[in-house]
Scaffold this active site. Structure first.
Site, PDB file in Angstrom:
ATOM      1  N   GLY A  53      -5.680   0.536   5.785  1.00 28.46           N
ATOM      2  CA  GLY A  53      -4.884  -0.668   5.605  1.00 28.46           C
ATOM      3  C   GLY A  53      -5.623  -1.922   6.027  1.00 28.46           C
ATOM      4  O   GLY A  53      -5.564  -2.954   5.353  1.00 28.46           O
ATOM      5  N   ASP A  54      -6.352  -1.829   7.144  1.00 27.48           N
ATOM      6  CA  ASP A  54      -7.142  -2.972   7.615  1.00 27.48           C
ATOM      7  C   ASP A  54      -8.226  -3.327   6.609  1.00 27.48           C
ATOM      8  O   ASP A  54      -8.552  -4.500   6.403  1.00 27.48           O
ATOM      9  CB  ASP A  54      -7.779  -2.662   8.971  1.00 27.48           C
ATOM     10  CG  ASP A  54      -6.749  -2.326  10.042  1.00 27.48           C
ATOM     11  OD1 ASP A  54      -5.584  -2.695   9.871  1.00 27.48           O
ATOM     12  OD2 ASP A  54      -7.137  -1.693  11.040  1.00 27.48           O
TER      13      ASP A  54
ATOM     14  N   GLY B 216      -1.796   4.877  -4.250  1.00 31.68           N
ATOM     15  CA  GLY B 216      -2.378   3.623  -4.687  1.00 31.68           C
ATOM     16  C   GLY B 216      -1.717   2.419  -4.056  1.00 31.68           C
ATOM     17  O   GLY B 216      -1.307   2.455  -2.900  1.00 31.68           O
TER      18      GLY B 216
ATOM     19  N   SER C 235       0.842  -1.193   0.000  1.00 30.43           N
ATOM     20  CA  SER C 235       0.000   0.000   0.000  1.00 30.43           C
ATOM     21  C   SER C 235       0.879   1.246   0.000  1.00 30.43           C
ATOM     22  O   SER C 235       1.887   1.325   0.702  1.00 30.43           O
ATOM     23  CB  SER C 235      -0.938  -0.006   1.220  1.00 30.43           C
ATOM     24  OG  SER C 235      -0.221  -0.153   2.421  1.00 30.43           O
ATOM     25  N   MET C 236       0.474   2.224  -0.832  1.00 29.35           N
ATOM     26  CA  MET C 236       1.274   3.441  -1.011  1.00 29.35           C
ATOM     27  C   MET C 236       0.457   4.697  -0.706  1.00 29.35           C
ATOM     28  O   MET C 236       0.716   5.757  -1.272  1.00 29.35           O
ATOM     29  CB  MET C 236       1.823   3.497  -2.438  1.00 29.35           C
ATOM     30  CG  MET C 236       2.663   2.304  -2.839  1.00 29.35           C
ATOM     31  SD  MET C 236       3.423   2.467  -4.483  1.00 29.35           S
ATOM     32  CE  MET C 236       1.973   2.508  -5.532  1.00 29.35           C
ATOM     33  N   GLY C 237      -0.548   4.568   0.172  1.00 28.87           N
ATOM     34  CA  GLY C 237      -1.350   5.725   0.546  1.00 28.87           C
ATOM     35  C   GLY C 237      -2.120   6.287  -0.641  1.00 28.87           C
ATOM     36  O   GLY C 237      -2.715   5.547  -1.427  1.00 28.87           O
TER      37      GLY C 237
END
Length: 309
Positions: free
Chosen positions: A252-253, A226, A221-223
């Site tokens: 994230g969860d 994307g 994950s890159m915030g």
């Protein structure tokens, strides 16, 4: 079957304030209380998507009783080990600019007997049709190799593992070859001791190294930028979706929940990745750690575009 393991659950208290005044008075504008902890957040989100889970881990005291009551109200099956002491309460302070400051309690101490009881429960659920979600921090009294130990034990019974952890928990678990992992870009950079912001190409290369070590799938994950979804046969990247964000708490969860749901429904990697993007984008629009509704997720799915690498 999806079994979420939350070793250090919490009541999440999310408060909205104005711009933080360090050392001064900050007035709370809104408060949201949720049953929280990474695995519990995953269970709530899977339930909202239409799936089922068993939520397990450790609970204690009146806070633990509240969490169990809330989960049962959600319709989530629970099977926690009861411990002495009080399940923690964590505060998340959200500013209008999206900055989140977290104040997390330590939680109760877990004995070796209680840990053994939990591992016994997990081995009882383990089969080829079971995915264990091992997510989040661990309580005092539990060793930093616990996720590796659990992964090895359930793998012997043919079960799969989705790992979402950082630091030593992440590092120690890799030797057991978890089936799916979801590091964010910072966690991946820290693991490879990169002291600068890695490019997407570098992140793909770093994720590829983890695949070579025996991990089945890596979701990075890159915030707002994307995410990357890397498997041995397929690799995708997806830009972040355009949504009106409240905060990044729980995003994230939410992605972990979507990947677990996709595994349980035997989705292909492409469809699971699309769902992961839609659910995580939906999560940033909610308050606290509440999951997005299935209706919101289905609308966001229309925006998702994957690029094969």
């Amino acid at each position: 079957m999806i079994v979420t393991v939350t070793m250090n659950p919490a009541i999440d208290k999310t408060v909205d304030i104005g711009e933080m005044e360090r050392g001064g008075l900050n007035r709370i504008q809104n408060i949201v209380l949720d049953a929280g902890g990474k695995g519990i957040n995953v269970s709530k989100t899977v339930r909202e998507l239409g799936g089922t889970t068993v939520a397990t881990g450790f609970l204690g005291g009146s806070s633990g009783a509240v969490i169990e009551k809330v989960l049962k109200e959600y319709g989530i099956r629970t099977d926690f080990v009861q411990v002495q002491g009080e399940t923690r309460t964590n505060m998340k302070v959200v500013e209008p600019n999206g900055i989140v400051t977290e104040l997390n309690e330590q939680g109760p101490v877990v004995s070796s007997e209680q840990l053994g009881e939990l591992i016994g429960k997990l081995e009882g659920y383990a089969s080829e049709e079971t995915l264990f979600v091992l997510a989040g921090s661990i309580p005092r009294g539990v060793g930093k190799d616990i996720y590796r130990v659990i992964t090895e034990k359930v793998h012997k019974k043919g079960a799969s593992v989705l790992l979402d952890a950082d630091g030593e928990l992440f590092v120690n678990s890799l030797a057991a070859g978890p089936d799916i992992i979801k590091p964010n870009r910072v966690e991946l950079e820290e693991y490879y001791q990169i002291d600068y912001r890695a490019t997407e190409e570098q992140l793909v290369e770093l994720g590829g190294r983890l695949l070579e070590q025996g991990v089945g799938m890596v979701a990075v994950s890159m915030g707002q930028m994307g995410a990357l979804f890397l498997g041995k046969e397929q690799k995708y990247k997806c830009r972040g979706l355009s949504v009106k964000a409240h905060s990044t708490v729980g995003a994230g969860d939410a992605m972990v929940a979507a990947l677990a749901y996709g595994w349980d429904r035997k989705m292909g990697m492409e469809d699971a990745a699309k769902l992961g993007m839609a659910v995580s984008a939906g999560a940033v629009t909610t308050t606290g750690t509440k999951p997005p509704s299935r209706e919101v997720v289905d609308e966001l799915l229309k925006q998702v575009k994957l690029e094969r690498l």
